[in-house]
Design an enzyme around this catalytic site. Structure first.
Site, mmCIF file in Angstrom:
data_model
loop_
_atom_site.group_PDB
_atom_site.id
_atom_site.type_symbol
_atom_site.label_atom_id
_atom_site.label_comp_id
_atom_site.label_asym_id
_atom_site.label_seq_id
_atom_site.Cartn_x
_atom_site.Cartn_y
_atom_site.Cartn_z
ATOM 1 C CD GLU A 164 -2.578 1.113 2.089
ATOM 2 O OE1 GLU A 164 -3.887 1.819 2.563
ATOM 3 O OE2 GLU A 164 -3.608 -0.064 2.678
ATOM 4 N N GLY A 178 3.609 2.151 6.235
ATOM 5 C CA GLY A 178 2.741 1.437 6.902
ATOM 6 C C GLY A 178 1.857 1.904 7.851
ATOM 7 C CB ILE A 179 -0.976 1.341 9.678
ATOM 8 C CG1 ILE A 179 -1.582 -0.305 9.240
ATOM 9 C CG2 ILE A 179 -1.976 1.971 11.406
ATOM 10 C CD1 ILE A 179 -3.007 0.205 7.723
ATOM 11 C CD GLU A 202 -12.655 -1.416 29.013
ATOM 12 O OE1 GLU A 202 -12.127 -2.119 29.434
ATOM 13 O OE2 GLU A 202 -11.617 -0.571 27.550
ATOM 14 C CB VAL A 232 -4.295 -4.436 16.264
ATOM 15 C CG1 VAL A 232 -5.073 -2.570 16.609
ATOM 16 C CG2 VAL A 232 -3.804 -4.990 17.207
ATOM 17 C CG HIS A 244 12.667 24.696 40.174
ATOM 18 N ND1 HIS A 244 11.409 24.511 40.655
ATOM 19 C CD2 HIS A 244 12.438 26.425 40.611
ATOM 20 C CE1 HIS A 244 10.769 25.490 41.287
ATOM 21 N NE2 HIS A 244 11.291 26.665 41.089
#
Length: 462
Positions: free
Chosen positions: A34, A38-39, A201, A269, A441
């Protein structure tokens, strides 16, 4: 067409492995069906961060008065936000193309299938096939959005993360199924842009792989942001026959019906291991993953697998590290195997989450006696100045030897802070050494030192 190494898949595992192989003097080819990158580069890590940045900018503008800045009412241009994200992804993909040329890696576009005898068959877009061979073949085909049988993705009303990144118009309402990194990142993005979002969930806590204190803090932030959260709940069915979606949710108190424009399935996935020739070549799989050893060798000589298709965390930086170790071993080097208990995990919603090592629950289950320290960002001068006082740093140490067992952060920019802990754990640093390492700091990173001081009863600013 014979190579030293052929890599199938050009995601962050594949393209990084290819570059390292070339650096080591190996004649290398990479096969991609593709887009290079990649993804992760095209539909995952990078474009989602672009979307989230747009949401954060929108949020900053809407709260500009808190910083003494007067602005006109802000308006989000959803199409422009999506366009920017796609542009960022395209730029990154072009960057990978440049890296392939720079490192003299041959890029072969097409769908690959491994075959016995160190061969790879590549089918091009025109349907024509050709065969190439290599002494070593690395499979790095990645993963895709997981589909549940009762939440079939149609790409329009029930979508996965890929469609969520390029919707033609912003939905007025959305139900997000699953609260892992993908789920909460998109929940934050769409809610900030003005979509009414509900998270469902199945488990007791959102971001369930994280320490429970982190989950509770994110839940508070999400509720404050107007995101509805249903835990210990499951989506039983989705009716898409009408104008929108009717979502049947099973809760502890009974069934509820949620109505929304879009359902985003973010339940995880699944590895891309089907139809790539593994069975014919004799490469073993177990529980949907390719079986490999610590150097990513399969049981068939000359064949390797890395990234989301092997066991371990399905993360881009893990795949890249695996690719490097794999090719270094092929080249005759002596790389050190990955310590999978020292892999940082990052989630880029607001507030961000970053963690590494044991959660408190896992450390106790492993039999450790613990020293735990927490430092809230509400006590941090830098966080107060930045207007980002939500969240905290939690440090977990072994009481006996001072070993740094785990760290769990939630707050602004904490994904940039976690690397300190990864390096410290790699170097077997103790709590005393962290405590006595002077942190600058004012910074958010001071909270690491302060939380460590809290663990040892020496905290100054609480």
């Amino acid at each position: 067409m014979n190579y030293d190494v052929i890599i199938i898949g050009s995601g962050p595992g594949g393209y990084v492995a290819a570059i390292r192989a070339s650096q080591l003097g190996l004649k290398t080819a990479i096969v991609e069906r593709e887009s290079l990158g990649g993804i992760c580069l095209n539909w995952g890590c990078i474009p989602t961060k672009a979307l989230l940045k747009s949401a954060q900018v929108f949020e900053y503008i809407n709260h500009a008065a808190e910083y003494g800045i007067k602005t006109a009412p802000a308006e989000a241009d959803f199409a422009a936000v999506i366009k920017r994200s796609r542009g960022v992804a395209d730029g990154m993909s072009k960057g990978v193309q440049f890296l392939m040329k720079k490192n003299k890696i041959e890029v072969i576009m097409g769908t690959a299938k491994v075959k016995p005898g160190n061969k790879v068959e590549v089918k091009g877009a025109d349907g024509a096939t050709k065969e190439i061979t290599a002494t070593n073949i690395i499979v790095a085909t990645g993963s895709r959005s997981k589909e549940l049988p009762n939440i079939k993705q149609d790409g329009k009303k029930i979508i996965g993360y890929r469609q969520a990144m390029a919707l033609p118009e912003q939905p007025k309402s959305m139900v997000v199924v699953g609260s892992g990194a993908i789920g909460v990142e998109f929940a934050y993005f769409y809610a900030t842009m003005g979509t009414k979002v509900t998270i469902v969930e199945f488990l007791e806590n959102i971001v369930p792989v994280e320490d429970e204190d982190i989950s509770k803090q994110l839940l508070r932030n999400f509720k404050k942001a107007g995101i509805d959260v249903m835990t210990s709940s499951s989506v039983e069915s989705v009716d898409t026959s009408g104008a929108g979606c009717k979502v049947q949710v099973k809760t502890a108190t009974g069934m509820q019906t949620l109505e929304c424009d879009i359902v985003l399935s973010a339940v995880g996935v699944v590895a891309n291991i089907e139809n790539i020739g593994l069975e014919e070549t004799g490469i073993k799989t177990e529980k949907g993953k390719v079986v490999v050893d610590e150097f990513y060798r399969t049981g068939v000589k000359g064949y390797y697998a890395i990234g989301d298709i092997v066991s371990g965390q399905a993360l881009a930086h893990v795949a890249s590290a695996e690719g490097i170790i794999c090719v270094e071993k092929i080249a005759g080097h002596n790389p050190e195997p990955i310590d999978y208990n020292n892999i940082p995990g990052c989630t880029y919603c607001t507030p961000e989450i970053a963690s590494v090592g044991y959660t408190e629950k896992a450390a106790k289950a492993a039999g450790y006696e613990l020293k735990i320290g927490k430092f809230p960002f509400s006590a941090s001068g830098k966080a107060s100045a930045a207007g980002a006082k939500d969240g905290f740093v939690k440090m977990i140490y072994d009481a006996k030897y001072g070993e740094l067992l785990g760290a769990h952060f939630i707050g602004a920019n904490v994904t940039e802070m976690i690397a300190e802990i990864v390096v410290a754990r790699k170097l077997e640093t103790t709590g005393h050494e962290i405590l006595k390492s002077i942190h600058p700091h004012p910074t958010m990173s001071e909270a690491i030192m302060e939380a460590t001081a809290d663990a040892y009863g020496e905290v100054i600013h609480l």
